[in-house]
Design a protein around this motif. Structure first.
Motif, mmCIF file in Angstrom:
data_model
loop_
_atom_site.group_PDB
_atom_site.id
_atom_site.type_symbol
_atom_site.label_atom_id
_atom_site.label_comp_id
_atom_site.label_asym_id
_atom_site.label_seq_id
_atom_site.Cartn_x
_atom_site.Cartn_y
_atom_site.Cartn_z
ATOM 1 N N GLN A 1 0.658 -1.159 -0.005
ATOM 2 C CA GLN A 1 0.325 0.015 -0.226
ATOM 3 C C GLN A 1 0.727 1.047 0.393
ATOM 4 O OE1 GLN A 1 -2.419 -1.057 3.665
ATOM 5 N NE2 GLN A 1 -3.943 -1.130 1.975
ATOM 6 N N ILE A 2 1.925 0.715 0.696
ATOM 7 C CA ILE A 2 2.554 2.494 0.873
ATOM 8 C C ILE A 2 3.435 2.828 -0.616
ATOM 9 C CG2 ILE A 2 4.913 1.721 1.807
ATOM 10 C CD1 ILE A 2 3.211 4.642 3.245
ATOM 11 N N ALA B 1 1.152 7.466 -2.277
ATOM 12 C CA ALA B 1 0.834 9.044 -2.570
ATOM 13 C C ALA B 1 0.100 9.262 -3.974
ATOM 14 C CB ALA B 1 2.587 9.836 -3.036
ATOM 15 N N GLY B 2 0.408 8.724 -5.007
ATOM 16 C CA GLY B 2 -0.405 8.456 -6.234
ATOM 17 C C GLY B 2 -1.604 8.055 -5.761
ATOM 18 N N LEU B 3 -1.681 7.641 -5.135
ATOM 19 C CA LEU B 3 -3.891 6.874 -4.440
ATOM 20 C C LEU B 3 -4.239 8.314 -4.047
ATOM 21 C CD1 LEU B 3 -5.764 5.370 -5.610
ATOM 22 C CD2 LEU B 3 -5.047 3.674 -3.030
ATOM 23 N N TYR C 1 -10.014 0.831 -1.961
ATOM 24 C CA TYR C 1 -10.490 -0.505 -0.883
ATOM 25 C C TYR C 1 -10.355 -1.407 -2.538
ATOM 26 C CZ TYR C 1 -9.764 1.668 3.543
ATOM 27 O OH TYR C 1 -9.860 2.405 4.947
ATOM 28 N N THR C 2 -11.416 -0.991 -2.708
ATOM 29 C CA THR C 2 -11.992 -1.562 -4.050
ATOM 30 C C THR C 2 -10.842 -1.610 -5.116
ATOM 31 O OG1 THR C 2 -14.240 -0.774 -3.911
ATOM 32 C CG2 THR C 2 -13.691 -1.710 -6.070
ATOM 33 N N ILE C 3 -10.055 -1.048 -5.299
ATOM 34 C CA ILE C 3 -9.001 -1.310 -6.090
ATOM 35 C C ILE C 3 -7.855 -2.596 -5.797
ATOM 36 C CG2 ILE C 3 -6.657 -0.165 -6.527
ATOM 37 C CD1 ILE C 3 -8.104 2.336 -6.897
ATOM 38 N N PHE C 4 -7.841 -2.533 -4.103
ATOM 39 C CA PHE C 4 -6.926 -3.559 -3.393
ATOM 40 C C PHE C 4 -7.591 -4.516 -3.339
ATOM 41 C CE2 PHE C 4 -4.102 -0.205 -3.073
ATOM 42 C CZ PHE C 4 -2.586 -0.585 -2.872
ATOM 43 N N THR C 5 -8.807 -4.861 -3.608
ATOM 44 C CA THR C 5 -9.700 -5.793 -3.284
ATOM 45 C C THR C 5 -9.807 -6.134 -4.478
ATOM 46 O OG1 THR C 5 -10.605 -4.726 -1.366
ATOM 47 C CG2 THR C 5 -11.604 -6.478 -2.408
ATOM 48 N N PHE D 1 -5.809 0.240 7.715
ATOM 49 C CA PHE D 1 -5.902 1.434 8.655
ATOM 50 C C PHE D 1 -4.914 2.372 7.527
ATOM 51 C CE2 PHE D 1 -2.657 3.849 11.123
ATOM 52 C CZ PHE D 1 -3.616 4.367 12.177
ATOM 53 N N LEU D 2 -3.919 2.133 6.854
ATOM 54 C CA LEU D 2 -3.371 3.558 6.134
ATOM 55 C C LEU D 2 -3.913 4.240 5.638
ATOM 56 C CD1 LEU D 2 -0.604 4.615 5.765
ATOM 57 C CD2 LEU D 2 0.012 2.768 4.252
ATOM 58 N N PHE D 3 -5.002 3.842 4.538
ATOM 59 C CA PHE D 3 -5.503 4.782 3.874
ATOM 60 C C PHE D 3 -6.571 5.983 4.304
ATOM 61 C CE2 PHE D 3 -4.925 1.937 -0.213
ATOM 62 C CZ PHE D 3 -3.758 2.313 -0.257
#
Length: 276
Positions: free
Chosen positions: A116-117, A121-123, A143-147, A208-210
């Motif tokens: 995620q890190i 920045a781009g996200l 979250y949808t992008i990563f799921t 948590f991060l996003f």
């Protein structure tokens, strides 16, 4: 015979140790959540105090209930959106032959390996450009992008193993691709749908991060960030009791869901693992 008994006893002992190590932190958090005052700093492994003050304080002061609602909204929206997109993508990847299908599927899986890190920045720039900063839509979008990659992979593997004859019979009956997906495939894909949906829900619920980066006000934060930012009467006080109570509140529903759907989860994760 003695060696067999010893081997069995060693196996169950190892299982007991693993269960103890896994469950003990949650058990101790529950014990701590019922303590108040100086009892919080007493080390006891059996219940000695029972007070609901921490739960009452968490639910009645601040905006924790609002944060809980935000988490439910975001996680539920991510599940619905991810499953809708993944089912349609899985149908194309599993049933439609086109050049580069295997490469596309591997690319989708490779996307899920990015930390995620690395894309934060781009996200963040995308979220700000779309005007989604400090709104639940920023979290739903990220979250949808990563799921999606994991969801598409599991559903594609599961749909690829369904008999082709079922689809051919539906086509003969005049069913459209959408009818085939919703009326034929989806009833057969419940194990995979439950697995991917539940894992997507847990990932969105615990992220948590996003949530920390894309929200800036207490009213729009989700529960992980809300728990991390719980403060005491002064800046030097850490409200361990309320933190433990809030942690128990947000963990119990997840544990209940996993216990209810554990068989479906195993079926969905092992789909496509054995080829005839």
């Amino acid at each position: 015979m003695l060696w067999s008994y010893t081997k069995t006893a060693s196996f169950y002992l190892l299982v007991a140790i693993i269960v103890l190590v896994s469950v003990f932190p949650f058990y101790y958090a529950i014990l701590t959540s019922f303590k108040s005052g100086t009892a919080l700093f007493e080390i006891n492994y059996l219940p000695t105090h029972f007070s609901l003050d921490n739960y009452i304080a968490v639910l009645t002061t601040g905006v924790f209930v609002r944060n809980l609602g935000n988490s439910i909204l975001v996680a539920s929206s991510v599940v619905v959106l991810a499953l809708f997109l993944a089912v349609t993508a899985a149908f194309a990847l599993a049933r439609v032959s086109f050049r580069g299908r295997g490469l596309l599927l591997m690319t989708i899986l490779a996307v899920s390996m990015f930390p995620q890190i690395a894309v934060l920045a781009g996200l963040f720039e995308l979220v700000r450009a779309f005007g989604l900063f400090n709104t639940p839509f920023a979290l739903i979008f990220s979250y949808t992008i990563f799921t999606l990659p994991f969801t598409v992979w599991v559903l594609t593997t599961f749909m690829r193993d369904l008999p082709v004859e079922i689809e051919e019979a539906a086509i003969v009956d005049g069913a459209s691709p959408w009818v085939i997906i919703t009326k034929v495939f989806m009833p057969l894909m419940w194990p995979a749908l439950v697995t991917t949906g539940l894992l997507a829900f847990i990932a969105a619920w615990n992220e948590f991060l996003f949530a920390l980066t894309f929200t800036s006000s207490n009213e729009t934060r989700t529960v992980p960030v809300a728990i991390a930012l719980l403060s005491g009467a002064s800046q030097y006080e850490i409200p361990w009791g309320r933190i433990m109570a809030a942690s128990v509140i947000v963990t119990v529903p997840l544990v209940a869901l996993v216990l209810i759907f554990q068989r479906k989860i195993v079926q969905g994760l092992t789909a496509g693992g054995v080829k005839g």
